[in-house]
Scaffold this active site. Structure first.
Site, PDB file in Angstrom:
ATOM      1  N   SER A 145       0.523  -0.791   0.012  1.00 33.28           N
ATOM      2  CA  SER A 145       0.089  -0.060   0.182  1.00 33.28           C
ATOM      3  C   SER A 145       0.695   1.097   0.005  1.00 33.28           C
ATOM      4  O   SER A 145       1.695   1.136   0.223  1.00 33.28           O
ATOM      5  CB  SER A 145      -1.144  -0.227   1.669  1.00 33.28           C
ATOM      6  OG  SER A 145      -1.700   1.466   1.270  1.00 33.28           O
ATOM      7  N   TYR A 158      -0.911  -0.445  10.047  1.00 30.80           N
ATOM      8  CA  TYR A 158      -0.814  -0.807   9.230  1.00 30.80           C
ATOM      9  C   TYR A 158      -0.165  -0.293   8.644  1.00 30.80           C
ATOM     10  O   TYR A 158       0.727  -1.158   7.650  1.00 30.80           O
ATOM     11  CB  TYR A 158      -2.386  -0.008   8.447  1.00 30.80           C
ATOM     12  CG  TYR A 158      -2.567  -0.968   6.879  1.00 30.80           C
ATOM     13  CD1 TYR A 158      -3.667  -2.045   6.766  1.00 30.80           C
ATOM     14  CD2 TYR A 158      -2.476   0.250   5.797  1.00 30.80           C
ATOM     15  CE1 TYR A 158      -3.536  -2.270   5.126  1.00 30.80           C
ATOM     16  CE2 TYR A 158      -2.917   0.152   4.970  1.00 30.80           C
ATOM     17  CZ  TYR A 158      -3.703  -1.115   3.738  1.00 30.80           C
ATOM     18  OH  TYR A 158      -3.654  -1.372   3.272  1.00 30.80           O
TER      19      TYR A 158
HETATM   20  P1  NDP Z   1     -11.268  -6.294   0.560  1.00 26.11           P
HETATM   21  O1  NDP Z   1     -11.835  -6.724   2.196  1.00 26.11           O
HETATM   22  O2  NDP Z   1     -12.226  -5.763   0.045  1.00 26.11           O
HETATM   23  O3  NDP Z   1     -11.576  -7.927   0.015  1.00 26.11           O
HETATM   24  C1  NDP Z   1     -10.050  -9.149   0.731  1.00 26.11           C
HETATM   25  C2  NDP Z   1     -10.515 -10.548   0.338  1.00 26.11           C
HETATM   26  O4  NDP Z   1      -9.608 -11.315   1.326  1.00 26.11           O
HETATM   27  C3  NDP Z   1     -11.581 -11.262   0.535  1.00 26.11           C
HETATM   28  O5  NDP Z   1     -11.879 -11.962  -1.120  1.00 26.11           O
HETATM   29  C4  NDP Z   1     -11.800 -11.863   1.829  1.00 26.11           C
HETATM   30  O6  NDP Z   1     -12.411 -12.898   2.583  1.00 26.11           O
HETATM   31  C5  NDP Z   1     -10.090 -11.871   1.833  1.00 26.11           C
HETATM   32  N1  NDP Z   1      -9.695 -11.939   3.248  1.00 26.11           N
HETATM   33  C6  NDP Z   1      -9.544 -10.828   4.211  1.00 26.11           C
HETATM   34  N2  NDP Z   1      -9.205 -11.714   5.446  1.00 26.11           N
HETATM   35  C7  NDP Z   1      -8.694 -12.925   5.233  1.00 26.11           C
HETATM   36  C8  NDP Z   1      -7.749 -13.549   5.720  1.00 26.11           C
HETATM   37  N3  NDP Z   1      -6.926 -14.340   7.199  1.00 26.11           N
HETATM   38  N4  NDP Z   1      -8.310 -15.135   5.231  1.00 26.11           N
HETATM   39  C9  NDP Z   1      -8.467 -15.420   4.181  1.00 26.11           C
HETATM   40  N5  NDP Z   1      -9.141 -14.506   3.007  1.00 26.11           N
HETATM   41  C10 NDP Z   1      -8.876 -12.940   3.701  1.00 26.11           C
HETATM   42  O7  NDP Z   1     -10.400  -6.010   0.485  1.00 26.11           O
HETATM   43  P2  NDP Z   1      -9.019  -5.383  -1.297  1.00 26.11           P
HETATM   44  O8  NDP Z   1      -9.106  -6.025  -2.075  1.00 26.11           O
HETATM   45  O9  NDP Z   1      -9.506  -3.837  -0.523  1.00 26.11           O
HETATM   46  O10 NDP Z   1      -6.980  -5.208  -0.303  1.00 26.11           O
HETATM   47  C11 NDP Z   1      -6.791  -6.275  -0.822  1.00 26.11           C
HETATM   48  C12 NDP Z   1      -4.949  -5.680  -0.498  1.00 26.11           C
HETATM   49  O11 NDP Z   1      -4.756  -4.934  -0.883  1.00 26.11           O
HETATM   50  C13 NDP Z   1      -4.724  -5.755   1.032  1.00 26.11           C
HETATM   51  O12 NDP Z   1      -3.581  -6.470   1.321  1.00 26.11           O
HETATM   52  C14 NDP Z   1      -5.317  -4.618   1.547  1.00 26.11           C
HETATM   53  O13 NDP Z   1      -4.455  -3.939   2.562  1.00 26.11           O
HETATM   54  C15 NDP Z   1      -4.059  -3.635  -0.005  1.00 26.11           C
HETATM   55  N6  NDP Z   1      -5.151  -2.577  -0.390  1.00 26.11           N
HETATM   56  C16 NDP Z   1      -6.138  -1.642  -0.657  1.00 26.11           C
HETATM   57  C17 NDP Z   1      -6.230  -0.835  -1.019  1.00 26.11           C
HETATM   58  C18 NDP Z   1      -7.717  -0.305  -1.041  1.00 26.11           C
HETATM   59  O14 NDP Z   1      -8.135   1.145  -1.127  1.00 26.11           O
HETATM   60  N7  NDP Z   1      -8.612  -1.657  -1.310  1.00 26.11           N
HETATM   61  C19 NDP Z   1      -5.092   0.272  -0.609  1.00 26.11           C
HETATM   62  C20 NDP Z   1      -4.085  -0.749  -0.484  1.00 26.11           C
HETATM   63  C21 NDP Z   1      -3.532  -1.891  -0.178  1.00 26.11           C
HETATM   64  P3  NDP Z   1     -12.879 -13.204   3.508  1.00 26.11           P
HETATM   65  O15 NDP Z   1     -13.208 -11.517   4.296  1.00 26.11           O
HETATM   66  O16 NDP Z   1     -14.759 -14.037   3.673  1.00 26.11           O
HETATM   67  O17 NDP Z   1     -12.225 -13.884   4.087  1.00 26.11           O
END
Ligand code: NDP
Length: 256
Positions: A145, A158
């Site tokens: 990020s 974070y």
């Molecule tokens: P979302 O929360 O929209 O999606 C996360 C996905 O990961 C879901 O499929 C969720 O499914 C799964 N997930 C979350 N926690 C776990 C876990 N402990 N084990 C297995 N699966 C998990 O997140 P984003 O797509 O926004 O984020 C993805 C990455 O991008 C992250 O690392 C985030 O820090 C990074 N990021 C995002 C930004 C943004 O603005 N969106 C900006 C910068 C970085 P479920 O909850 O059912 O497990």
């Protein structure tokens, strides 16, 4: 095989049911890779797997909480048996956040963020290393990020977890180059996903984000998955150890 195809390659993408991970699964599968993914919610995972099957993508998966050591081990065992002990691509996408002032974080919240965002990715790299090496052409991509390089008001745990990922990218790039494993990292600014949609609903914050961002908008998951795919393609074979921002110009903009 073509420089612009992932035909015949295998990939593990963590957290593929929503947001950036979901877009990455579709991007890699669309380029011909066989993809394995996971999430914690079984119903949502099965719904996604069904949709992907309908689209003709080669995707399988299982429930895994990436913050659990035992479940990570099981996940990589599944991947190893499905892909015959070989893996070309590991995308460490899972990450989460809890936003609050520094002095209000509990020890549990601290350890949840460190475990989910950093320890899980680190351990998955360790577990996947023999598979990546055995494939003879390996690529790791971390989803970091811009919070790992500057203060963006996302909380003081974070950001450091993402900064650790940025440095891990450089260490593994050098240490595992001899195994023909490239390691790169993508650092997004605000991307419209379930992680941040409640924040983007706040008009004041959205306006602040937009005025700070040279391209004057937030990003979409597909604008992250495209660079992730590029970093996995033979076309990027001389790129390793890089942290690449996908940020609409945010990190090069000091004045606006
Ligand atoms: P979302 O929360 O929209 O999606 C996360 C996905 O990961 C879901 O499929 C969720 O499914 C799964 N997930 C979350 N926690 C776990 C876990 N402990 N084990 C297995 N699966 C998990 O997140 P984003 O797509 O926004 O984020 C993805 C990455 O991008 C992250 O690392 C985030 O820090 C990074 N990021 C995002 C930004 C943004 O603005 N969106 C900006 C910068 C970085 P479920 O909850 O059912 O497990």
């Amino acid at each position: 095989t073509s420089r612009w195809s992932l035909n015949g390659m295998t990939a593990l993408v963590t957290g593929g049911t929503r947001g950036i991970g979901h877009a990455i699964v579709e991007e890699l599968a669309g380029l011909g890779a066989a993809v394995y993914t996971c999430s914690r919610n079984e119903a949502e995972l099965n719904k996604c797997l069904k949709e992907w099957e309908g689209k003709g993508f080669l995707v399988s998966g299982s429930v895994c909480d990436a913050s659990s050591k035992d479940q990570r081990q099981k996940l990589v065992e599944n991947v190893a048996s499905l892909f015959n002990g070989r893996l070309n691509i590991l995308v460490n996408n899972v990450g989460t956040n809890i936003r609050k002032p520094t002095i209000e974080y509990s020890a549990e919240e601290y350890s949840k963020l460190i475990t989910t965002n950093f320890e899980s990715s680190y351990h998955l790299c360790q577990l996947a290393h023999p598979l990546l090496k055995a494939s003879q052409v390996g690529s790791i991509v971390f989803i970091s990020s811009v919070a790992g390089v500057m203060h963006i008001g996302s909380g003081s745990i974070y950001g450091p977890t993402k900064a650790a990922i940025n440095q891990l990218t450089k260490n593994l790039a050098c240490e595992w180059a001899k195994d023909n494993i490239r390691t790169n990292c993508v650092a997004p600014w605000y991307i419209r996903t379930s992680l941040v949609e409640h924040l983007l609903e706040k008009k004041e914050l959205l306006e602040k984000i937009i005025t700070r961002t040279p391209l004057q908008r937030v990003g979409e998951p597909e604008e992250v998955s495209s660079i992730v795919a590029f970093l996995c393609l033979p076309a990027s074979s001389y790129i390793t150890g890089q942290v690449i921002s996908v940020d609409g110009g945010l990190t090069v903009n000091a004045l606006n």
